[in-house]
Design a protein around this motif. Structure first.
Motif, mmCIF file in Angstrom:
data_model
loop_
_atom_site.group_PDB
_atom_site.id
_atom_site.type_symbol
_atom_site.label_atom_id
_atom_site.label_comp_id
_atom_site.label_asym_id
_atom_site.label_seq_id
_atom_site.Cartn_x
_atom_site.Cartn_y
_atom_site.Cartn_z
ATOM 1 N N ILE A 3 -1.542 -9.483 8.191
ATOM 2 C CA ILE A 3 -0.630 -8.514 7.610
ATOM 3 C C ILE A 3 0.658 -9.251 7.309
ATOM 4 O O ILE A 3 1.263 -9.857 8.202
ATOM 5 C CB ILE A 3 -0.348 -7.341 8.567
ATOM 6 N N TRP A 57 0.832 -1.206 0.000
ATOM 7 C CA TRP A 57 0.000 0.000 0.000
ATOM 8 C C TRP A 57 0.863 1.251 0.000
ATOM 9 O O TRP A 57 1.854 1.347 0.721
ATOM 10 C CB TRP A 57 -0.929 0.004 1.211
ATOM 11 N N HIS A 59 4.970 -5.163 8.059
ATOM 12 C CA HIS A 59 4.858 -3.724 8.317
ATOM 13 C C HIS A 59 6.222 -3.106 8.138
ATOM 14 O O HIS A 59 7.228 -3.738 8.383
ATOM 15 C CB HIS A 59 4.369 -3.466 9.734
ATOM 16 N N SER A 74 2.843 -1.053 4.118
ATOM 17 C CA SER A 74 2.745 -2.431 4.598
ATOM 18 C C SER A 74 2.256 -3.315 3.456
ATOM 19 O O SER A 74 1.623 -2.844 2.516
ATOM 20 C CB SER A 74 1.792 -2.545 5.782
ATOM 21 N N TYR A 105 -9.211 3.997 2.751
ATOM 22 C CA TYR A 105 -7.968 4.504 3.334
ATOM 23 C C TYR A 105 -7.830 4.083 4.790
ATOM 24 O O TYR A 105 -8.763 4.190 5.584
ATOM 25 C CB TYR A 105 -7.917 6.024 3.221
ATOM 26 N N ASP A 106 -6.653 3.615 5.134
ATOM 27 C CA ASP A 106 -6.314 3.269 6.507
ATOM 28 C C ASP A 106 -4.841 3.614 6.699
ATOM 29 O O ASP A 106 -3.964 2.992 6.100
ATOM 30 C CB ASP A 106 -6.542 1.777 6.755
ATOM 31 N N PRO A 107 -4.530 4.632 7.525
ATOM 32 C CA PRO A 107 -3.133 5.070 7.666
ATOM 33 C C PRO A 107 -2.209 3.971 8.184
ATOM 34 O O PRO A 107 -1.002 4.007 7.945
ATOM 35 C CB PRO A 107 -3.216 6.234 8.660
ATOM 36 N N LEU A 108 -2.771 2.979 8.880
ATOM 37 C CA LEU A 108 -1.932 1.894 9.388
ATOM 38 C C LEU A 108 -1.405 0.992 8.278
ATOM 39 O O LEU A 108 -0.433 0.261 8.462
ATOM 40 C CB LEU A 108 -2.726 1.046 10.393
ATOM 41 N N LEU A 109 -2.050 1.044 7.124
ATOM 42 C CA LEU A 109 -1.651 0.159 6.029
ATOM 43 C C LEU A 109 -0.502 0.710 5.186
ATOM 44 O O LEU A 109 0.127 -0.027 4.428
ATOM 45 C CB LEU A 109 -2.841 -0.121 5.107
ATOM 46 N N ASP A 145 1.332 5.631 0.120
ATOM 47 C CA ASP A 145 0.842 6.829 0.805
ATOM 48 C C ASP A 145 0.122 7.682 -0.233
ATOM 49 O O ASP A 145 0.631 8.694 -0.705
ATOM 50 C CB ASP A 145 2.010 7.591 1.440
#
Length: 444
Positions: A441, A387, A444, A417, A410-414, A389
């Motif tokens: 996952i 993924w 990361h 990763s 959208y998921d900022p944790l992804l 940014d």
């Protein structure tokens, strides 16, 4: 602290070199800034592939002067090597540096102070004869894009009829496997997940000091052992240098992804001959068949040139029909652009701009058809997606290992990763929807 900005035209190789030069400035205490942040120094890295290099260079110099009239402007890159005097006479240009000099610009230019008389005189020229032995400089991009471009080879010994790159970058040369592996480890330490191998003719990797010390397969095997990098992607490789051994190794490797970009340039035997390409159509067919036999989901991209001198309508249709029948995934289409000091300049007859535009349009439509068909085959399949940014209307994007572009909520944790996903449906011709993000996952 003086500020420096770099602007890059052209290929992945140029991006890797610009980024490396930017880090050289930072190590000397300069601040690297965006082009529009009123830098004291503008470094413009140019390309020479098409005939509008001059227009692009002039436009960017004008923009630099508008942003900071007192800013120092240095031009590097392929166009700088080919037309140094022409560039030096562009108003606002302070220095032009060739292939051998661009990595020494901090030594060659004193304090980057603009000469107030430059409006009436030409800029300084630092350009050596391209036939002189050239040093090799390992380069890689960093923090400019999600993935990193790692230069593994430079120059070219192939005299293709339409190409100026041998004149702009010199003979084929490489760095040692040890140094390139060291660079890959440096990149891994920056938490980069994917490296794209780039060069002028990367399949010719291994020439050091004019002697063959390694093969591209040797390099691929060594890089496959680098911890911390999840993916290596081969940017572009000539069909005659893409051996069955390379294909078979990628098919079972730990880190090299199932994606090849293989220049064809023409599907007409006569045009391939005029282009001075080093393979015939049957070899290209064999390479595609071999890839698909061991990696059925592999993405295969193709470079093709329309309008090369001598290309009749019948010869173009040979290319169109050849590509239409091949099991490939997408095309990069280029219209032939006449370059001085190349063999193609003397080939007749020339192809009109109108015909080139029509042929280009036909191949772009074919490319869309090929990509949609390839994406169709990926429906309901599971893949690892890295993924990016990249936020757009609440959606983020990523690329599968086999180069399918996908989107999800959208998921900022992804970000940065790698996750296992399943492809659901088309979002549009060049984008797929993710049905679900599977529980684990990958990294990361």
């Amino acid at each position: 602290m003086k500020k420096v900005a770099l602007y890059t035209l052209g290929c992945k190789l140029n991006y890797s070199e610009s980024s490396t030069i930017g880090r050289m400035f930072e190590q000397k205490g300069y601040a690297k800034v965006a082009f529009n942040e009123s830098p004291d120094i503008f470094i413009i890295n140019t390309c020479s592939v098409t005939d509008n290099a001059d227009k692009k260079c002039r436009k960017i110099v004008r923009e630099a002067q508008a942003i900071n009239p007192n800013g120092y402007v240095a031009i590097i890159g392929c166009y700088a090597q080919l037309k140094p005097e022409e560039i030096a006479n562009i108003p606002g240009v302070d220095a032009v540096l060739g292939a051998a000099e661009k990595f020494r610009l901090l030594d060659l230019i004193d304090d980057f102070k603009k000469d107030p008389t430059q409006i009436k005189t030409s800029g300084q020229v630092f350009v050596s004869d391209i036939e002189s032995p050239l040093e090799y400089h390992t380069s890689y991009s960093l923090n400019d894009r999600t993935r990193t471009f790692l230069k593994v080879q430079d120059g070219c010994d192939y005299p293709c009829s339409y190409c100026t790159i041998p004149l702009a970058r010199g003979k084929s040369r490489s760095d040692s496997i040890e140094k390139i592996v060291e660079a890959a480890k440096e990149i891994a330490a920056q938490d980069v997940k994917e490296i794209v191998l780039t060069g002028v003719n990367i399949g010719d990797y291994g020439l050091i000091g004019g002697e063959r010390k390694h093969s591209f397969l040797d390099l691929v095997k060594a890089l496959d052992e680098v911890e911390g990098i999840e993916r290596f992607r081969i940017s572009s490789i000539e069909p005659n240098l893409l051996s069955n051994e390379i294909i078979d190794f990628v098919a079972q490797s730990k880190r090299f992804v199932p994606h090849f970009h293989i220049p064809l340039q023409s599907g007409s035997p006569e045009i391939l001959r005029l282009m001075k390409r080093r393979y015939k159509r049957d070899l290209y067919i064999d390479r595609v068949a071999r890839i698909k036999s061991v990696m059925p989901d592999c993405c295969i991209g193709v470079d093709v040139i329309v309008g090369h001198p001598g290309e009749s309508h019948a010869f173009f249709l040979e290319t169109y029909n050849f590509l239409n029948e091949l099991d490939i995934s997408y095309l990069h289409v280029f219209s032939y652009s006449e370059r001085p000091n190349t063999h193609a300049v003397d080939i007749q007859p020339k192809v009109s701009k109108k015909d080139k535009n029509e042929r280009s349009k036909m191949l772009h439509i074919l490319s869309d058809k090929k990509k949609r068909h390839f994406y169709q085959t990926q429906l309901a399949t599971s893949h690892d997606v890295l993924w990016e940014d990249d936020l757009n209307d609440g959606q983020m994007h990523g690329w599968t290992e086999n180069y399918v572009r996908v989107r999800a909520q959208y998921d900022p944790l992804l970000i940065n990763s790698t996750m296992r996903i399943q492809i659901a449906d088309f979002a549009d011709t060049h984008l797929m929807e993710v049905e679900e993000i599977l529980p684990e996952i990958v990294s990361h």
